[in-house]
Design an enzyme around this catalytic site. Structure first.
Site, PDB file in Angstrom:
ATOM      1  CE1 TYR A 185      21.729  25.173 -46.688  1.00 16.55           C
ATOM      2  CE2 TYR A 185      23.766  24.709 -45.512  1.00 16.55           C
ATOM      3  CZ  TYR A 185      23.106  25.227 -46.609  1.00 16.55           C
ATOM      4  OH  TYR A 185      23.830  25.804 -47.621  1.00 16.55           O
ATOM      5  CG  HIS A 224      16.859  20.426 -49.270  1.00 12.95           C
ATOM      6  ND1 HIS A 224      16.084  19.632 -50.085  1.00 12.95           N
ATOM      7  CD2 HIS A 224      18.067  20.515 -49.897  1.00 12.95           C
ATOM      8  CE1 HIS A 224      16.786  19.263 -51.145  1.00 12.95           C
ATOM      9  NE2 HIS A 224      17.989  19.773 -51.050  1.00 12.95           N
ATOM     10  CG  ASP A 255      13.421  17.722 -49.730  1.00 14.17           C
ATOM     11  OD1 ASP A 255      14.474  17.057 -49.629  1.00 14.17           O
ATOM     12  OD2 ASP A 255      13.309  18.672 -50.513  1.00 14.17           O
ATOM     13  CG  ASN A 310      20.853  18.394 -56.858  1.00 18.80           C
ATOM     14  OD1 ASN A 310      20.664  18.015 -58.017  1.00 18.80           O
ATOM     15  ND2 ASN A 310      20.887  19.682 -56.530  1.00 18.80           N
ATOM     16  CG  ASN A 313      24.502  18.993 -54.423  1.00 13.35           C
ATOM     17  OD1 ASN A 313      23.344  18.931 -54.025  1.00 13.35           O
ATOM     18  ND2 ASN A 313      24.955  20.027 -55.100  1.00 13.35           N
ATOM     19  CE1 TYR A 317      26.819  21.959 -46.110  1.00  8.42           C
ATOM     20  CE2 TYR A 317      29.049  21.146 -46.382  1.00  8.42           C
ATOM     21  CZ  TYR A 317      28.153  22.000 -45.783  1.00  8.42           C
ATOM     22  OH  TYR A 317      28.586  22.913 -44.854  1.00  8.42           O
TER      23      TYR A 317
END
Length: 207
Positions: free
Chosen positions: A35, A40, A111, A132, A86, A84
């Site tokens: 990632y 993101h 973002d 999220n 979420n 993470y």
């Protein structure tokens, strides 16, 4: 004389930082090598740039990585949650409470698909916009009333390809332009702490 000597022997209390001069700057992103350079993760990248600018290093802490920047009498805690995206709210809530930082002194960097690439939009509050990370922060803080810094990643993707686009890496042209965008973004964060939200919005929104 003995009384004066005894006073000197006593340990002075640790100097407390004025709560209104403490700021929590939260860069949202996902942990993991896959990632690192994705769209993101722009929140992580901006706080990384800010830490490097001030020679601050991140340490692994509860629910994330934290760096501390001193800036003209202010203290900026730069946070990268490791929960993470979420579950970002867990880290935000924990560090706000631990450092006793008021919600008006937090700035969440994320973002935004609805803004052209590189565009900055800073707001005092708002909806999660389907993001999220913001959704979980809103849930745990029980409010939408906290400052956020949206960084445009544009919506240049084909129908049904949103997830691939958001979790995809920047193209070469974007990577080159990001160098200047990181500098402007860091200036905006510093302005938030030094000049306040209203002045920062006027100076940087749409820039």
């Amino acid at each position: 004389m003995k009384l004066i000597f005894d006073l000197f022997k006593k340990k002075l209390p640790k100097e407390e930082i004025d709560p209104m001069k403490k700021f929590l700057i939260v860069g949202l992103g996902n942990i993991g090598a896959e990632y690192v350079n994705t769209r993101h993760n722009i929140g992580f990248k901006i706080v990384d740039f800010l830490a490097k600018k001030h020679n601050a290093e991140f340490s692994t802490v509860k629910l994330g990585a934290l760096a501390e920047v001193k800036l003209k009498g202010r203290t900026l805690f730069l946070l990268k949650p490791n929960t993470y995206m979420n579950l970002s709210g867990k880290a935000v809530q924990y560090w706000m409470e631990k450092e006793k930082i008021a919600k008006e002194n937090i700035l969440v960097i994320t973002d935004d698909l609805n803004l052209p690439f590189g565009t900055i939009r800073i707001k005092p509050k708002g909806s999660d916009g389907g993001h999220n990370g913001l959704k979980n922060i809103q849930l745990l803080l029980n409010t939408t009333d906290y400052p956020r810094f949206r960084f445009g990643i544009s919506d240049d993707f084909k129908k049904g390809k949103q997830v691939d686009y958001v979790l995809g890496e920047w193209d070469e042209e974007e990577k080159e332009k990001l160098k200047e965008r990181y500098e402007v973004s860091a200036d905006a964060v510093e302005s938030f702490a030094l000049a306040g939200l209203g002045n920062t919005m006027s100076a940087f929104n749409g820039k």
